[in-house]
Design a protein around this motif. Structure first.
Motif, PDB file in Angstrom:
ATOM      1  N   ALA A 267       0.833  -1.207   0.000  1.00  0.00           N
ATOM      2  CA  ALA A 267       0.000   0.000   0.000  1.00  0.00           C
ATOM      3  C   ALA A 267       0.870   1.261   0.000  1.00  0.00           C
ATOM      4  O   ALA A 267       0.552   2.243  -0.682  1.00  0.00           O
ATOM      5  N   ALA A 268       1.966   1.241   0.746  1.00  0.00           N
ATOM      6  CA  ALA A 268       2.864   2.395   0.779  1.00  0.00           C
ATOM      7  C   ALA A 268       3.492   2.631  -0.587  1.00  0.00           C
ATOM      8  O   ALA A 268       3.544   3.771  -1.082  1.00  0.00           O
ATOM      9  N   GLU A 269       3.962   1.582  -1.212  1.00  0.00           N
ATOM     10  CA  GLU A 269       4.593   1.694  -2.528  1.00  0.00           C
ATOM     11  C   GLU A 269       3.594   2.169  -3.584  1.00  0.00           C
ATOM     12  O   GLU A 269       3.946   2.940  -4.482  1.00  0.00           O
ATOM     13  N   ALA A 270       2.345   1.713  -3.460  1.00  0.00           N
ATOM     14  CA  ALA A 270       1.317   2.088  -4.440  1.00  0.00           C
ATOM     15  C   ALA A 270       0.691   3.441  -4.132  1.00  0.00           C
ATOM     16  O   ALA A 270      -0.048   3.985  -4.962  1.00  0.00           O
TER      17      ALA A 270
ATOM     18  N   THR B  62       3.380 -18.928  -1.811  1.00  0.00           N
ATOM     19  CA  THR B  62       2.802 -18.424  -3.057  1.00  0.00           C
ATOM     20  C   THR B  62       1.398 -17.869  -2.811  1.00  0.00           C
ATOM     21  O   THR B  62       1.040 -16.786  -3.302  1.00  0.00           O
ATOM     22  N   ARG B  63       0.604 -18.594  -2.023  1.00  0.00           N
ATOM     23  CA  ARG B  63      -0.748 -18.145  -1.723  1.00  0.00           C
ATOM     24  C   ARG B  63      -0.715 -16.868  -0.874  1.00  0.00           C
ATOM     25  O   ARG B  63      -1.514 -15.941  -1.102  1.00  0.00           O
ATOM     26  N   LEU B  64       0.217 -16.787   0.068  1.00  0.00           N
ATOM     27  CA  LEU B  64       0.334 -15.597   0.892  1.00  0.00           C
ATOM     28  C   LEU B  64       0.674 -14.373   0.053  1.00  0.00           C
ATOM     29  O   LEU B  64       0.150 -13.278   0.287  1.00  0.00           O
ATOM     30  N   LEU B  65       1.555 -14.532  -0.919  1.00  0.00           N
ATOM     31  CA  LEU B  65       1.900 -13.422  -1.805  1.00  0.00           C
ATOM     32  C   LEU B  65       0.663 -12.896  -2.523  1.00  0.00           C
ATOM     33  O   LEU B  65       0.471 -11.688  -2.652  1.00  0.00           O
ATOM     34  N   GLU B  66      -0.174 -13.798  -2.974  1.00  0.00           N
ATOM     35  CA  GLU B  66      -1.397 -13.409  -3.678  1.00  0.00           C
ATOM     36  C   GLU B  66      -2.353 -12.675  -2.746  1.00  0.00           C
ATOM     37  O   GLU B  66      -2.938 -11.642  -3.108  1.00  0.00           O
ATOM     38  N   ILE B  67      -2.506 -13.205  -1.515  1.00  0.00           N
ATOM     39  CA  ILE B  67      -3.427 -12.604  -0.550  1.00  0.00           C
ATOM     40  C   ILE B  67      -2.986 -11.188  -0.180  1.00  0.00           C
ATOM     41  O   ILE B  67      -3.810 -10.265  -0.070  1.00  0.00           O
ATOM     42  N   LYS B  68      -1.678 -11.001  -0.004  1.00  0.00           N
ATOM     43  CA  LYS B  68      -1.163  -9.696   0.419  1.00  0.00           C
ATOM     44  C   LYS B  68      -1.328  -8.633  -0.679  1.00  0.00           C
ATOM     45  O   LYS B  68      -1.517  -7.452  -0.379  1.00  0.00           O
ATOM     46  N   LYS B  69      -1.238  -9.030  -1.913  1.00  0.00           N
ATOM     47  CA  LYS B  69      -1.329  -8.062  -3.006  1.00  0.00           C
ATOM     48  C   LYS B  69      -2.769  -7.783  -3.443  1.00  0.00           C
ATOM     49  O   LYS B  69      -3.061  -6.735  -4.023  1.00  0.00           O
TER      50      LYS B  69
ATOM     51  N   PRO C 110      -5.700  -6.845  -2.090  1.00  0.00           N
ATOM     52  CA  PRO C 110      -6.527  -5.677  -1.759  1.00  0.00           C
ATOM     53  C   PRO C 110      -6.088  -4.375  -2.436  1.00  0.00           C
ATOM     54  O   PRO C 110      -6.882  -3.428  -2.493  1.00  0.00           O
ATOM     55  N   ILE C 111      -4.849  -4.298  -2.915  1.00  0.00           N
ATOM     56  CA  ILE C 111      -4.285  -3.029  -3.339  1.00  0.00           C
ATOM     57  C   ILE C 111      -5.098  -2.357  -4.444  1.00  0.00           C
ATOM     58  O   ILE C 111      -5.398  -1.153  -4.377  1.00  0.00           O
ATOM     59  N   ALA C 112      -5.465  -3.089  -5.460  1.00  0.00           N
ATOM     60  CA  ALA C 112      -6.176  -2.504  -6.593  1.00  0.00           C
ATOM     61  C   ALA C 112      -7.538  -1.928  -6.194  1.00  0.00           C
ATOM     62  O   ALA C 112      -8.071  -1.045  -6.880  1.00  0.00           O
ATOM     63  N   LYS C 113      -8.097  -2.410  -5.075  1.00  0.00           N
ATOM     64  CA  LYS C 113      -9.416  -1.961  -4.644  1.00  0.00           C
ATOM     65  C   LYS C 113      -9.342  -0.706  -3.767  1.00  0.00           C
ATOM     66  O   LYS C 113     -10.380  -0.097  -3.481  1.00  0.00           O
ATOM     67  N   LEU C 114      -8.153  -0.323  -3.341  1.00  0.00           N
ATOM     68  CA  LEU C 114      -8.010   0.817  -2.440  1.00  0.00           C
ATOM     69  C   LEU C 114      -7.931   2.114  -3.221  1.00  0.00           C
ATOM     70  O   LEU C 114      -7.329   2.166  -4.301  1.00  0.00           O
ATOM     71  N   PRO C 115      -8.499   3.194  -2.690  1.00  0.00           N
ATOM     72  CA  PRO C 115      -8.313   4.508  -3.326  1.00  0.00           C
ATOM     73  C   PRO C 115      -6.883   4.990  -3.114  1.00  0.00           C
ATOM     74  O   PRO C 115      -6.158   4.468  -2.260  1.00  0.00           O
ATOM     75  N   THR C 116      -6.487   6.000  -3.879  1.00  0.00           N
ATOM     76  CA  THR C 116      -5.188   6.597  -3.616  1.00  0.00           C
ATOM     77  C   THR C 116      -5.224   7.277  -2.248  1.00  0.00           C
ATOM     78  O   THR C 116      -6.302   7.603  -1.722  1.00  0.00           O
ATOM     79  N   HIS C 117      -4.063   7.497  -1.695  1.00  0.00           N
ATOM     80  CA  HIS C 117      -3.980   8.157  -0.394  1.00  0.00           C
ATOM     81  C   HIS C 117      -4.663   9.521  -0.433  1.00  0.00           C
ATOM     82  O   HIS C 117      -5.437   9.880   0.464  1.00  0.00           O
ATOM     83  N   ASP C 118      -4.391  10.312  -1.467  1.00  0.00           N
ATOM     84  CA  ASP C 118      -5.004  11.644  -1.569  1.00  0.00           C
ATOM     85  C   ASP C 118      -6.517  11.555  -1.728  1.00  0.00           C
ATOM     86  O   ASP C 118      -7.256  12.387  -1.178  1.00  0.00           O
ATOM     87  N   GLU C 119      -6.994  10.563  -2.463  1.00  0.00           N
ATOM     88  CA  GLU C 119      -8.442  10.386  -2.601  1.00  0.00           C
ATOM     89  C   GLU C 119      -9.079  10.097  -1.245  1.00  0.00           C
ATOM     90  O   GLU C 119     -10.160  10.616  -0.919  1.00  0.00           O
TER      91      GLU C 119
END
Length: 506
Positions: free
Chosen positions: A138-141, A474-481, A483-492
């Motif tokens: 989330a920080a990187e995105a 492998t499954r953990l990597l998928e789970i962690k990534k 939610p990111i696309a569903k989150l608004p930008t920080h400024d939004e």
């Protein structure tokens, strides 16, 4: 006036305002209510240090206790969200890592997730530790929203960046609405009882006298009550943390607001960069033994991304702690209690924990020595544990380009820290000490980020077949990534919360 040594405590006097004073006033009044009368003495003519703008997640608990509405808080303090600290140039120049508020992987029985990851890395896994951390992604995105998930694997712990002076104003309004009395004026004299040495009253330049039973010293580095009046003593830790100066300056905000603090190592210290809604907070913490004030100022100004909005402000300090933070009928809170550089954003937390500790051990019926002793025991341990965590950043480094960092690699470490480093290096084990502010995941990220890879992992990991281990990771990597696309930008997110508050007020 009767000596308060053995009588019920009804009148609390707070000397000094700012974040420390008004946070003390608001929390104590909220929790203790009508049991005490609280008077806060401050002068508009005395400024505050006011650079503490980054926090850690426990600040959210304080806001909740005070009944603070988050949308209003974000609006009134120009706050942004903090998911992590990004450390740059600390291991070597050009390298960076994150200390996030999350935890890599997931909670595992009897041994931590990183043991499984260490074995997988030894077998050829390419994924880095932070690939398993949602806060990192989330920080990187540059994205954020509160996630109310039942599964702790996708929790997104956060704190805030805010304007400390605006936060103090916010808390003042809250405190006065609850009945705290503010007294304007400079303290000219501290009156003490002859027999006990306890403080009896504060005399102001106006001629007013403010009497009390318990005094809270929020007078900053000066320590007007705890040190100048009572001489509580000070433990100097500059042999472990030799930075003794800071230069701070605000600058214009970035077009895009990052949801993390930046900590950028330079040749004789480090630079903070804190994004707010209306500006950036910037500062350079350094050791004057290795660089002059003018050189430090030039380093800061030449490493600003945006135009400065004021003149640089010089702050001098001695790292350490007041030997007795509760002494007689005075409790020191904030800078009067000690100073640890804001490398891990602990300054406001130390204010918060001091007040909570005082409330828990409040001397309702007089000043029992056991209460004072227990308070000082707990505060000493807290300061030492945070000190060790800060020293870790400095002493585990591979910087050969800097005399300062070369020297920091060779300091004599506290036994507690030396043991923790050796334990992790040899076995990968991280055993959290009782009440340590920093969880195992925090120690893990800094130890590994600074370049220490464990030689071994916990034997329980061998009970998981290699194929199953790879599938789990492998499954953990998928789970962690995911939610990111569903989150608004920080400024939004920030703009949406501020707009929500404005609609509610219109």
């Amino acid at each position: 006036m009767q000596d308060p040594h053995n009588k019920p405590i009804k009148r609390v006097v707070i000397a000094g305002g700012g974040t420390a004073g008004w946070l003390a006033a608001s929390l104590m009044k909220k929790v203790l209510g009508k049991a005490v009368d609280i008077t806060l003495v401050e002068s508009e003519a005395i400024g505050t240090v006011g650079v503490g703008e980054a926090t850690i997640p426990p600040i959210r608990l304080v806001n909740q206790v005070l009944g603070i509405d988050e949308a209003q808080f974000l609006h009134d303090t120009k706050a942004t969200i903090k998911l992590a600290i990004r450390f740059e140039n600390w291991k070597t120049k050009g390298e960076s890592y994150y200390h996030t508020f999350g935890a890599p992987g997931k909670s595992m029985a009897f041994c931590h997730f990183h043991h499984y990851w260490v074995k997988a890395r030894q077998q050829g896994l390419k994924a880095d530790l932070w690939d398993f951390d949602l806060n990192y992604h989330a920080a990187e995105a540059g994205r954020f929203a509160q996630i109310n998930a039942k599964d702790p694997v996708v929790e997104l712990p956060f704190a805030y960046h805010f304007d400390a002076s605006l936060y103090a104003q916010y808390l003042r309004k809250l405190s006065e609405n609850m009945g705290v009395v503010r007294k304007e004026g400079k303290i000219s004299r501290v009156q003490r009882f002859t027999d006990s040495g306890f403080i009896q009253a504060l005399h102001l330049e106006s001629g007013d006298v403010v009497e009390g039973d318990l005094f809270v010293d929020c007078t900053g580095f000066k320590g007007l009550l705890i040190e100048e009046a009572l001489g509580a003593g000070y433990d100097d830790w500059s042999h472990l943390l030799p930075c003794d100066s800071a230069i701070a300056v605000p600058s214009e905000r970035h077009e895009k607001t990052a949801p993390y603090t930046r900590s950028i190592a330079h040749d004789a210290g480090w630079q903070w960069r804190i994004p707010l809604q209306h500006r950036n907070g910037n500062g350079h913490v350094y050791s004057s033994r290795y660089i002059s004030d003018d050189q430090a100022c030039d380093t800061l100004l030449s490493n600003l991304d945006t135009k400065p909005l004021g003149d640089p402000k010089l702050i001098k300090f001695t790292t350490g702690r007041r030997r007795k933070q509760w002494y007689k009928n005075v409790v020191a809170v904030g800078l009067s209690s000690g100073f640890l550089e804001p490398l891990e954003s602990t300054s406001i937390h130390l204010i918060q924990s001091a007040i909570v500790r005082l409330i828990q051990l409040f001397p309702h019926n007089g000043f029992a020595p056991s209460l004072e002793s227990e308070y000082n025991k707990q505060s000493e341990l807290e300061f030492e544990q945070i000190r060790d965590f800060l020293v870790l950043h400095y002493t585990v480094n591979e910087r050969t380009d800097s005399a300062f960092f070369n020297d920091m690699r060779n300091i004599t470490l506290p036994d507690s820290l030396a043991h923790k480093i050796a334990l992790f290096k040899e076995s990968g084990n991280l055993l959290r000490e009782q009440n340590d502010l920093f969880l195992e995941s925090s120690w893990l990220q800094v130890l590994y980020g600074q370049g220490i890879t464990p030689k071994d992992y916990h034997g329980l990991v061998n009970s998981v077949p290699e194929v199953q281990l790879n599938q789990m990771l492998t499954r953990l990597l998928e789970i962690k990534k995911e939610p990111i696309a569903k989150l608004p930008t920080h400024d939004e997110y920030i703009n949406g919360m501020v707009a929500k508050y404005k609609r509610a007020m219109s």
